[in-house]
Design a protein around this motif. Structure first.
Motif, PDB file in Angstrom:
ATOM      1  N   MET A   1       0.824  -1.195   0.000  1.00  0.00           N
ATOM      2  CA  MET A   1       0.000   0.000   0.000  1.00  0.00           C
ATOM      3  C   MET A   1       0.867   1.256   0.000  1.00  0.00           C
ATOM      4  O   MET A   1       0.501   2.243  -0.606  1.00  0.00           O
ATOM      5  CB  MET A   1      -0.935  -0.041   1.219  1.00  0.00           C
ATOM      6  CG  MET A   1      -1.861   1.131   1.300  1.00  0.00           C
ATOM      7  SD  MET A   1      -2.939   1.152  -0.132  1.00  0.00           S
ATOM      8  CE  MET A   1      -3.779   2.648   0.145  1.00  0.00           C
ATOM      9  N   TYR A   4       1.703   2.403  -3.481  1.00  0.00           N
ATOM     10  CA  TYR A   4       0.625   3.139  -4.143  1.00  0.00           C
ATOM     11  C   TYR A   4       0.530   4.564  -3.618  1.00  0.00           C
ATOM     12  O   TYR A   4       0.328   5.507  -4.384  1.00  0.00           O
ATOM     13  CB  TYR A   4      -0.725   2.432  -3.945  1.00  0.00           C
ATOM     14  CG  TYR A   4      -0.865   1.166  -4.721  1.00  0.00           C
ATOM     15  CD1 TYR A   4      -0.915   1.180  -6.104  1.00  0.00           C
ATOM     16  CD2 TYR A   4      -0.967  -0.058  -4.071  1.00  0.00           C
ATOM     17  CE1 TYR A   4      -1.057   0.006  -6.825  1.00  0.00           C
ATOM     18  CE2 TYR A   4      -1.106  -1.241  -4.788  1.00  0.00           C
ATOM     19  CZ  TYR A   4      -1.146  -1.200  -6.162  1.00  0.00           C
ATOM     20  OH  TYR A   4      -1.293  -2.351  -6.880  1.00  0.00           O
ATOM     21  N   TYR A  96      -4.785   4.863  -7.109  1.00  0.00           N
ATOM     22  CA  TYR A  96      -4.588   4.845  -5.659  1.00  0.00           C
ATOM     23  C   TYR A  96      -5.935   4.877  -4.937  1.00  0.00           C
ATOM     24  O   TYR A  96      -6.160   4.131  -3.987  1.00  0.00           O
ATOM     25  CB  TYR A  96      -3.728   6.022  -5.204  1.00  0.00           C
ATOM     26  CG  TYR A  96      -3.753   6.200  -3.711  1.00  0.00           C
ATOM     27  CD1 TYR A  96      -3.048   5.329  -2.880  1.00  0.00           C
ATOM     28  CD2 TYR A  96      -4.505   7.206  -3.115  1.00  0.00           C
ATOM     29  CE1 TYR A  96      -3.096   5.459  -1.501  1.00  0.00           C
ATOM     30  CE2 TYR A  96      -4.560   7.338  -1.743  1.00  0.00           C
ATOM     31  CZ  TYR A  96      -3.853   6.467  -0.941  1.00  0.00           C
ATOM     32  OH  TYR A  96      -3.914   6.598   0.413  1.00  0.00           O
ATOM     33  N   SER A  98      -8.811   3.849  -5.995  1.00  0.00           N
ATOM     34  CA  SER A  98      -9.504   2.566  -6.172  1.00  0.00           C
ATOM     35  C   SER A  98      -8.929   1.491  -5.257  1.00  0.00           C
ATOM     36  O   SER A  98      -9.674   0.736  -4.607  1.00  0.00           O
ATOM     37  CB  SER A  98      -9.400   2.102  -7.624  1.00  0.00           C
ATOM     38  OG  SER A  98     -10.082   2.988  -8.468  1.00  0.00           O
ATOM     39  N   VAL A  99      -7.595   1.395  -5.211  1.00  0.00           N
ATOM     40  CA  VAL A  99      -6.943   0.401  -4.366  1.00  0.00           C
ATOM     41  C   VAL A  99      -7.240   0.687  -2.910  1.00  0.00           C
ATOM     42  O   VAL A  99      -7.562  -0.232  -2.134  1.00  0.00           O
ATOM     43  CB  VAL A  99      -5.421   0.361  -4.628  1.00  0.00           C
ATOM     44  CG1 VAL A  99      -4.693  -0.474  -3.580  1.00  0.00           C
ATOM     45  CG2 VAL A  99      -5.139  -0.179  -6.028  1.00  0.00           C
ATOM     46  N   ASN A 100      -7.170   1.942  -2.509  1.00  0.00           N
ATOM     47  CA  ASN A 100      -7.432   2.311  -1.129  1.00  0.00           C
ATOM     48  C   ASN A 100      -8.864   1.973  -0.735  1.00  0.00           C
ATOM     49  O   ASN A 100      -9.124   1.449   0.341  1.00  0.00           O
ATOM     50  CB  ASN A 100      -7.142   3.799  -0.924  1.00  0.00           C
ATOM     51  CG  ASN A 100      -7.134   4.204   0.518  1.00  0.00           C
ATOM     52  OD1 ASN A 100      -6.640   3.472   1.376  1.00  0.00           O
ATOM     53  ND2 ASN A 100      -7.680   5.381   0.809  1.00  0.00           N
ATOM     54  N   SER A 101      -9.803   2.249  -1.623  1.00  0.00           N
ATOM     55  CA  SER A 101     -11.215   1.935  -1.362  1.00  0.00           C
ATOM     56  C   SER A 101     -11.421   0.422  -1.226  1.00  0.00           C
ATOM     57  O   SER A 101     -12.133  -0.041  -0.327  1.00  0.00           O
ATOM     58  CB  SER A 101     -12.080   2.477  -2.495  1.00  0.00           C
ATOM     59  OG  SER A 101     -13.413   2.113  -2.328  1.00  0.00           O
ATOM     60  N   ALA A 102     -10.788  -0.333  -2.124  1.00  0.00           N
ATOM     61  CA  ALA A 102     -10.927  -1.786  -2.075  1.00  0.00           C
ATOM     62  C   ALA A 102     -10.317  -2.337  -0.786  1.00  0.00           C
ATOM     63  O   ALA A 102     -10.867  -3.282  -0.186  1.00  0.00           O
ATOM     64  CB  ALA A 102     -10.255  -2.426  -3.289  1.00  0.00           C
ATOM     65  N   LEU A 103      -9.209  -1.763  -0.344  1.00  0.00           N
ATOM     66  CA  LEU A 103      -8.597  -2.220   0.904  1.00  0.00           C
ATOM     67  C   LEU A 103      -9.512  -1.940   2.105  1.00  0.00           C
ATOM     68  O   LEU A 103      -9.643  -2.779   3.003  1.00  0.00           O
ATOM     69  CB  LEU A 103      -7.245  -1.527   1.116  1.00  0.00           C
ATOM     70  CG  LEU A 103      -6.087  -2.073   0.299  1.00  0.00           C
ATOM     71  CD1 LEU A 103      -4.857  -1.173   0.446  1.00  0.00           C
ATOM     72  CD2 LEU A 103      -5.745  -3.501   0.740  1.00  0.00           C
ATOM     73  N   ARG A 105     -12.720  -1.744   2.125  1.00  0.00           N
ATOM     74  CA  ARG A 105     -13.874  -2.634   2.086  1.00  0.00           C
ATOM     75  C   ARG A 105     -13.465  -4.082   2.326  1.00  0.00           C
ATOM     76  O   ARG A 105     -14.320  -4.954   2.491  1.00  0.00           O
ATOM     77  CB  ARG A 105     -14.570  -2.532   0.720  1.00  0.00           C
ATOM     78  CG  ARG A 105     -15.328  -1.235   0.525  1.00  0.00           C
ATOM     79  CD  ARG A 105     -16.162  -1.312  -0.749  1.00  0.00           C
ATOM     80  NE  ARG A 105     -15.363  -1.796  -1.864  1.00  0.00           N
ATOM     81  CZ  ARG A 105     -15.085  -1.120  -2.956  1.00  0.00           C
ATOM     82  NH1 ARG A 105     -15.554   0.081  -3.115  1.00  0.00           N
ATOM     83  NH2 ARG A 105     -14.365  -1.648  -3.920  1.00  0.00           N
ATOM     84  N   ASN A 107     -11.800  -5.951   0.116  1.00  0.00           N
ATOM     85  CA  ASN A 107     -11.832  -6.700  -1.140  1.00  0.00           C
ATOM     86  C   ASN A 107     -10.440  -7.116  -1.609  1.00  0.00           C
ATOM     87  O   ASN A 107     -10.325  -7.890  -2.553  1.00  0.00           O
ATOM     88  CB  ASN A 107     -12.521  -5.899  -2.242  1.00  0.00           C
ATOM     89  CG  ASN A 107     -13.991  -5.686  -1.945  1.00  0.00           C
ATOM     90  OD1 ASN A 107     -14.579  -6.372  -1.125  1.00  0.00           O
ATOM     91  ND2 ASN A 107     -14.589  -4.720  -2.609  1.00  0.00           N
ATOM     92  N   ILE A 108      -9.434  -6.563  -0.982  1.00  0.00           N
ATOM     93  CA  ILE A 108      -8.055  -6.921  -1.365  1.00  0.00           C
ATOM     94  C   ILE A 108      -7.352  -7.473  -0.133  1.00  0.00           C
ATOM     95  O   ILE A 108      -7.419  -6.980   0.932  1.00  0.00           O
ATOM     96  CB  ILE A 108      -7.266  -5.707  -1.893  1.00  0.00           C
ATOM     97  CG1 ILE A 108      -7.835  -5.253  -3.228  1.00  0.00           C
ATOM     98  CG2 ILE A 108      -5.814  -6.075  -2.099  1.00  0.00           C
ATOM     99  CD1 ILE A 108      -7.139  -4.085  -3.860  1.00  0.00           C
TER     100      ILE A 108
END
Length: 108
Positions: A1, A4, A96, A98-103, A105, A107-108
């Protein structure tokens, strides 16, 4: 993370650093057609030839107009280069987010 985040910060920094150059080249590019018209009009007025077609041809073949065309090409190249780099920086920031949001939630 952290990778990113570092990329997003670098992208944001580039956007801030390049905004003055971007604005300058955008303005120069926008007004180049007017500069072309003004130079052609001045050269045509200064011409000693009698027909409009001959004056126009002479003006378009002048060294001054060639220099202006070269300058216009350089301005366009610089503007589109900065624009492409800025767009890439914007995409990096979006990635960044998108990845942060997925983390967040899970999802990653």
């Amino acid at each position: 993370m952290d990778d990113y985040l570092a990329k997003a910060e670098k992208a944001l920094s580039y956007l801030a650093e390049s905004e003055a150059d971007y604005a300058q080249y955008k303005a120069l590019l926008k007004f180049q057609p007017e500069r072309h018209k003004a130079l052609l009009a001045r050269l045509s007025t200064e011409s000693v030839l009698t027909t409009e077609a001959a004056r126009k041809r002479e003006s378009e073949q002048s060294e001054a107009f060639e220099r202006l065309l070269d300058e216009s090409t350089e301005i366009a190249e610089q503007f589109y280069l900065i624009e492409a780099k800025r767009k890439r920086a914007e995409h990096t920031i979006d990635m960044y987010r998108s990845v942060n949001s997925a983390l967040k939630r899970g999802n990653i």
